[in-house]
Design an enzyme around this catalytic site. Structure first.
Site: not given
Ligand code: PLP
Length: 406
Positions: A39, A286
Site C-alpha cells: 500500500k 529562512y
Molecule cells: C499496513 C497493514 C499491514 C502491514 O503492517 P506492517 O506493520 O507494515 O507489517 C498489515 N495489515 C494491515 C491491515 C495493515 O493495514
C-alpha cells in the site's frame, strides 16, 4: 546520476534487499504464506517493482489499502492474489471484482453490494467475487463486531453455498477471515493474546455454523516476528519487507528470529550543488535561525520538504553524510533545498555525493534515525518520500527508473 533526471537527487531502491527480506520472512513463517503489503506506493518505494521483488523472494500474496492501488498492480500485469485491506465503497465493488482483487468486507452494506455484483456476474459471466471477512477484535478501527461477523459470514455463505439455495455458487467465495493487531510490536503486552483469543472464538462460532474459511490471518510484521501463534495461514508484512523492524526496540528480536538483520531497501541520495565558506556569526536560511559559531564551509543540497525531508529535521539535529562524515543540517529546510554545516576544515566541493538516508563509507543514517528525532516511526518517514524524487531501482533484473520524468 541517471539519464532523464536533471536534478541530482534520487531515492535508490535495492530490489535484492526487498527480495531477500521477503525470503527471510517466508522462511521464518513457512508453511504460513507471506503477503507483502505494498500500500501507499509500496511504503514510498514504488508499488509495482517492490511487489515483483517480493514475489521473487517468496511472497505469494500482495495487499493494498485501496482499490486503486490494486488496479495499478493488475495493470502492470501482476497476477498474484491482491487483498484490499479496507472495504471498498459500494460503488467501487464491481470495478474491484472486475480486476480480480480479493475484497475485504465488514458491513452489511458491503455484503449487500458484493452480492449484487455477484448476481451481475452470474448474469453476464463476469469474474467471481472472492471475499475476506474482517473482524474487529480490539483495535476498533475497521472490522465487524464479533457477533455481527458471524451473521455476515452466514449471509455470504448462504448466498455462495451450493445447497443453501442462494444461487451464488461459482460467483462468490468467502475465502478468508481476518483481524488486525493493535500492539503486536509490544511483545509483552497481553492485549495481543486477548485479540487472538477473541478471533479464535469467532472462528469456532463460524465453524459451528458450517463456515470454515480457507485463509485465516491476523499478523502484521510485528505479529509475524514476535508472536508465532499469530501466524495462522498467512502473515501480512509491510515494514519488514522494506527492511525495518516494526519499531527500533524490536530490532534485536527480529535479527535473532531471522538469523540475520533485515536490510533497508531505500536510500536517499543527492549531490552538493553549491559550496560557500562563511564567516563566524553568519546566519543561514529562512528566519536566520542557525548561526555559525566559527568560520565554516556550508553546502547546499537540492532536496527539501517538498521531497519528504521534514522541515523539522534540521532543528532536531538531523545530519547527512558527505565524504563519509556526518554533517549537521543547518538552518531551516526549505521547500527545494537544505543546507549543511560541514565545519571549518571541510574539503567539500560541488558535485560531492550526499547521503540523506543510507550508507556512505562506515556511516549509516536510517529512517529510524529520522523517526527518533522527529517523534514518529520509520513508516511515516518512508511513505513521506516525495513524489517528485525519482525512484531508481538497483539489483534484481530491473535496473530501471520509475516516477520522475520517464
Ligand atoms: C499496513 C497493514 C499491514 C502491514 O503492517 P506492517 O506493520 O507494515 O507489517 C498489515 N495489515 C494491515 C491491515 C495493515 O493495514
Amino acid at each position: 546520476m541517471v539519464e532523464g533526471h536533471l536534478r541530482p537527487a534520487r531515492a535508490e531502491v535495492d530490489l535484492d534487499a526487498i527480495a531477500d527480506n521477503a525470503a527471510l520472512l517466508r522462511r521464518l513463517v513457512a508453511p504460513t504464506a507471506l503477503s507483502a503489503v505494498v500500500k501507499a506506493d509500496g511504503y514510498g518505494h514504488g508499488a509495482v517493482p517492490v511487489a515483483l521483488a517480493a514475489l521473487r523472494g517468496g511472497a505469494t500474496w500482495l495487499a493494498v489499502a485501496l482499490v486503486e492501488e490494486g488496479i495499478e498492480l493488475r495493470q502492470a500485469g501482476i497476477e498474484a492474489p491482491v487483498l484490499v485491506l479496507g472495504e471498498p465503497e459500494p460503488d467501487a465493488m464491481a470495478e474491484a471484482v472486475a480486476h480480480r482483487l480479493t475484497l475485504t468486507v465488514y458491513t452489511a452494506e458491503g455484503v449487500d453490494a458484493l452480492i449484487t455484483v455477484a448476481k451481475q456476474a452470474r448474469a453476464t459471466g463476469g469474474p467471481a467475487s472472492v471475499v475476506h471477512l474482517k473482524v474487529d477484535t480490539g483495535m476498533h478501527r475497521l472490522g465487524a463486531d464479533p457477533d455481527e461477523a458471524v451473521a455476515l459470514a452466514a449471509r455470504l455463505a448462504e448466498f455462495a453455498g451450493d445447497s443453501g439455495g442462494g444461487g451464488g455458487a461459482g460467483v462468490l467465495r468467502l475465502e478468508g477471515l481476518w483481524t488486525h493487531l493493535a500492539v503486536a510490536d509490544e511483545p509483552d503486552n497481553a492485549y495481543t493474546a486477548d485479540q487472538l483469543e477473541r478471533f479464535r472464538l469467532v472462528r469456532s462460532r463460524l465453524a459451528e455454523a458450517g463456515v470454515v474459511p480457507a485463509v485465516v490471518h491476523a499478523a502484521n510484521s510485528a505479529g509475524a516476528l514476535a508472536h508465532p501463534g499469530a501466524r495462522l495461514d498467512k502473515v501480512r508484512c509491510g515494514i519488514s519487507v522494506y527492511g525495518y523492524p516494526p519499531n527500533p526496540a524490536l530490532g534485536p528480536l527480529v535479527t535473532q528470529a531471522l538469523g540475520q538483520p533485515l536490510r533497508p531497501a531505500l536510500s536517499l541520495r543527492s549531490r552538493v550543488v553549491l559550496v560557500r565558506e562563511l564567516d563566524a556569526q553568519e546566519r543561514l536560511s529562512y528566519g536566520l535561525r542557525y548561526r555559525l559559531g566559527e568560520r565554516s564551509v556550508v553546502a547546499t543540497v537540492p532536496l527539501g520538504y517538498a521531497d519528504g525531508v521534514p522541515r523539522a529535521l534540521s532543528a532536531a539535529g538531523g545530519e547527512v553524510l558527505i565524504g563519509g562524515r556526518r554533517c549537521r543540517m543547518a538552518g531551516t529546510i526549505t521547500m527545494d533545498y537544505l543546507m549543511v554545516d560541514c565545519g571549518p576544515d571541510a574539503t567539500v566541493a560541488t558535485g560531492d555525493d550526499v547521503v540523506l538516508l543510507g550508507r556512505q563509507g562506515d556511516e549509516v543514517i536510517s529512517a529510524d534515525d529520522w523517526a527518533a528525532r522527529l517523534g514518529t516511526i520509520s513508516y511515516e518517514v518512508l511513505t513521506g518520500m516525495g513524489a517528485r524524487v525519482p525512484r531508481v531501482y538497483v539489483g534484481g533484473r530491473a535496473a530501471s527508473v520509475g516516477g520522475g520524468s520517464e
